[in-house]
Design an enzyme around this catalytic site. Structure first.
Site, short mmCIF file in Angstrom:
data_model
loop_
_atom_site.label_atom_id
_atom_site.label_comp_id
_atom_site.label_asym_id
_atom_site.label_seq_id
_atom_site.Cartn_x
_atom_site.Cartn_y
_atom_site.Cartn_z
N GLN A 13 0.85 -1.19 0.00
CA GLN A 13 0.00 0.00 0.00
C GLN A 13 0.88 1.24 0.00
OE1 GLN A 13 -0.25 2.05 3.01
NE2 GLN A 13 -1.53 3.58 1.98
N TYR A 62 1.29 5.30 0.33
CA TYR A 62 0.94 6.70 0.56
C TYR A 62 1.82 7.51 -0.38
CZ TYR A 62 -1.83 5.71 4.75
OH TYR A 62 -2.79 5.27 5.61
N ARG A 80 -8.77 14.65 14.12
CA ARG A 80 -9.05 13.48 14.96
C ARG A 80 -8.94 13.87 16.43
NH1 ARG A 80 -5.23 9.16 11.57
NH2 ARG A 80 -6.33 9.38 9.56
N LYS A 96 -7.50 3.03 -3.58
CA LYS A 96 -8.23 2.88 -2.31
C LYS A 96 -8.79 4.23 -1.85
CE LYS A 96 -7.60 1.02 2.38
NZ LYS A 96 -7.96 2.21 3.15
N HIS A 156 -11.91 4.91 4.79
CA HIS A 156 -10.79 4.82 5.72
C HIS A 156 -11.27 4.51 7.14
CE1 HIS A 156 -6.40 5.79 5.24
NE2 HIS A 156 -6.44 5.56 6.53
N ASP A 194 -13.49 -2.05 2.26
CA ASP A 194 -13.20 -2.03 3.70
C ASP A 194 -14.05 -0.96 4.35
OD1 ASP A 194 -12.01 0.53 3.73
OD2 ASP A 194 -9.97 -0.24 3.74
N SER A 195 -13.94 -0.85 5.67
CA SER A 195 -14.64 0.12 6.51
C SER A 195 -15.85 -0.49 7.20
CB SER A 195 -15.08 1.37 5.73
OG SER A 195 -13.97 2.03 5.16
N GLY A 196 -15.69 -0.80 8.47
CA GLY A 196 -16.78 -1.28 9.31
C GLY A 196 -16.90 -2.78 9.41
N VAL A 197 -16.03 -3.55 8.75
CA VAL A 197 -16.13 -5.01 8.79
C VAL A 197 -15.66 -5.52 10.15
CG1 VAL A 197 -15.30 -7.17 7.79
CG2 VAL A 197 -15.80 -5.21 6.30
N ARG A 198 -16.49 -6.30 10.80
CA ARG A 198 -16.15 -6.85 12.12
C ARG A 198 -16.32 -8.36 12.21
NH1 ARG A 198 -14.45 -2.59 11.99
NH2 ARG A 198 -14.63 -0.83 13.43
N ARG A 234 -9.47 -3.02 11.96
CA ARG A 234 -9.38 -2.94 13.42
C ARG A 234 -9.46 -4.28 14.15
NH1 ARG A 234 -12.38 2.06 12.37
NH2 ARG A 234 -11.25 3.87 13.17
#
Length: 586
Positions: A355, A357, A392, A458, A482, A513-517, A537
């Site tokens: 990945q 940046y 943040r 992404k 993100h 992605d985002s919120g997958v648990r 996470r």
């Protein structure tokens, strides 16, 4: 850092590939314990079972042998002496050799020994495990004690745990190949949890037929020895445990989101609104999770997403995560912001993507891409939504940014182009080159010029951007916000997924992605058009709680739940999922 707190490092496992210690020697020194099985439980309990099973039968056989020998003595009296002797009443009084009656209990003892050995093999190999397996899997035990055969190419928990000794015995004897199964290696204890793991290097054919759902049977079988998993199997409970363990700054950095956290909340609500519609009588016995994304064969449509600065949650950081992913054949997407260099991670990782940046220094970008390609990273994921850090509050309240403490800039510090220009203050130089807000769609040609593998963009959240990615000749996109870390109040990533997937219409591969648990979350994302998901996470929390073993636990739970959800919903392959399998409420 994308959708992504330090646990004490896990003890070295002599069983892992690359460690150089022979498993047999590790076993002999006590470094590795054989997992419990239905066949032996503990030595004492197995001996008791064998004794209770074999001794009565052996005793009857001994009495029968004694009676037979006395009958022989009677016949001998009639033949040689012309009269019945006292053999049947008092064998010691007739003139026959003294060892004749004594041979009866000796013969009985031999029979008992043979019966005990056969009984032990029966219990360990077929008897009890197959019967219990039939109960756990819903099958029926045959008259011989075996379970009803499952579909070809599947492995059940009973066979996985209970017949390993028998497989090893067959291998030593050069037994028939039809009775051999893929070798299962024993892995050391993690806390109090005993388990078996497949080899780190597994053939594609064996990988494809692995049943991740067997993990639940393994847990139940371990329960027979009062052994429970060291971490919750409900992955949504890991965050609270990680919060208790990690320093406040580390936890807040991982769990925090942009602004009020509204986008992160919306991500989870989008999953809750969509309900799975199970279908019946579909012959869903397979549960095949295999797929191919960006030229990489995947045993399941899950990758470890690019999460940086993992050293703040565990000393081994990305190294531990990469080893855990390799053990299950799951690819890892390494972040530019990793706390270990891309070369170090490549030494321990299996399938891997890089990945980027995209830095403001083009020479540095070329250097990073060249290093990644040379280290065996096969696909490039370019993050577009983080050309600068968002607002943040968690990190601002703690006045904490790990990069300024030289955590997460290891790839920069190891780069010759960066170090040649950094001067005396590499951290300040990093701050000057990290972002590149002036990038446009025209700049994508630069990437294609310097990267000859697949490229995915992404951070796509709009259909127009998805179409432009197709027009630019990109190979994939990752629908992502993100994890809610960049824009407060943004649209939930799952809400945009079906719209974007429909807009590109298979012209480009769509990831998410985002919120997958959970495994059910993966199911929903696949049904809405994603070909694979990037996990964030949850595996970071597993890393914080139990290092490499924690990451492996998270992956095994997620994949087992995904397979079970797939089969229980009436599907035998992830490719058959569609939006018809979901119902949106509210």
């Amino acid at each position: 850092m994308s959708d992504a707190r330090g646990a004490s490092p896990s003890r070295p496992c002599p069983e892992r590939a690359g460690q150089g210690e022979d498993f047999a020697s590790a076993r002999s020194t006590g470094a590795v314990r054989r997992p419990p099985s239905l066949g032996d439980f503990t030595v004492g309990r197995r001996m008791l079972i064998v004794t209770l099973w074999a001794l009565p039968v052996g005793g009857v056989a001994a009495l029968a042998a004694l009676g037979l020998l006395r009958l022989v003595a009677l016949i001998t009296d009639l033949v040689f002496y012309g009269r019945p002797g006292t053999a049947l009443l008092a064998p010691g009084l007739h003139p026959h050799p003294w060892w004749l009656p004594l041979s009866a209990p000796i013969a009985g003892g031999l029979i008992v020994g043979l019966m005990a050995r056969y009984g032990s093999e029966k219990i360990r190999g077929h008897g009890m495990p197959e019967a219990i397996e039939a109960i756990l899997t819903g099958g029926s035990a045959s008259s011989g004690g075996g379970a009803t055969p499952r579909a070809p190419g599947t492995r059940t928990a009973g066979r996985l745990c209970a017949t390993a000794d028998r497989r090893r015995h067959d291998d030593r004897r050069g037994g028939p190949a039809t009775r051999r199964r893929p070798r299962v290696r024993r892995v050391r204890r993690s806390g109090a949890f005993l388990r078996t793991e497949p080899d780190n290097v597994i053939s594609r054919r064996e990988e494809e037929r692995r049943m991740y759902a067997d993990f639940q049977f393994e847990i139940y079988l371990n329960g027979l020895n009062d052994v429970r998993p060291p971490l919750p199997t409900d992955l949504t409970r890991l965050e609270a445990l990680a919060r208790e363990k990690l320093p406040r700054e580390a936890y807040d950095y991982v769990a925090g989101s942009a602004g009020t956290g509204d986008t992160a909340v919306a991500n989870r609500e989008a999953f809750r609104r969509r309900r799975i519609v199970p279908r019946m009588l579909r012959g869903a016995a397979g549960g095949d999770l295999t797929t191919q994304v960006l030229g990489t064969d995947l045993p399941a449509p899950v990758l470890l997403g690019p999460v940086g600065v993992l050293n703040i949650v565990h000393p081994e950081g990305e190294l531990a995560a990469a080893r855990a992913a390799r053990a299950l054949g799951v690819p890892v997407v390494l972040s530019t912001a990793a706390s270990h260099t891309l070369e170090e991670v490549a030494e321990v990782a299996g399938p891997r993507w890089y990945q980027l940046y995209w830095p403001g220094d083009r020479d540095l970008a070329v250097s990073l891409l060249g290093r990644a390609r040379a280290a065996g990273y096969t696909a490039l994921v370019v993050t577009l939504d983080t050309f600068t850090l968002a607002w943040r509050p968690y990190d601002l309240d703690n006045a904490y940014l790990p990069f300024l403490r030289r955590i997460g800039i290891q790839n920069y510090l190891a780069d010759p182009v960066f170090t040649a220009k950094a001067g005396d203050d590499p951290v300040l130089h990093w701050a000057g080159v990290f972002g590149n807000p002036g990038l446009t769609w025209d700049d994508l040609a630069f990437l294609r010029e310097h990267w000859d593998g697949p490229i995915a963009l992404k951070g796509i959240q709009a259909t127009d951007d998805a179409r432009r990615a197709v027009d630019a000749g990109m190979d994939g996109i990752v629908v992502s916000n993100h994890g809610g870390r960049q824009v407060d109040g943004a649209v939930a990533a799952l809400d945009t997924l079906p719209i974007i997937a429909h807009a590109v219409d298979d012209q480009i591969e769509v990831l998410f992605d985002s919120g997958v648990r959970t495994g059910a979350d993966v199911f929903k994302a696949l049904a809405l058009g994603a070909k694979a998901v990037l996990l964030g996470r949850p595996y970071v929390y597993g890393l914080a709680l139990d290092g490499e073993d924690g990451v492996r636990h998270v992956l095994r739970c997620l994949l087992a739940e995904l397979e079970l959800t797939l089969r229980l919903s009436g599907h035998d392959h992830v490719a058959t999922l569609s939006s018809d399998d979901l119902h949106e409420v509210g």
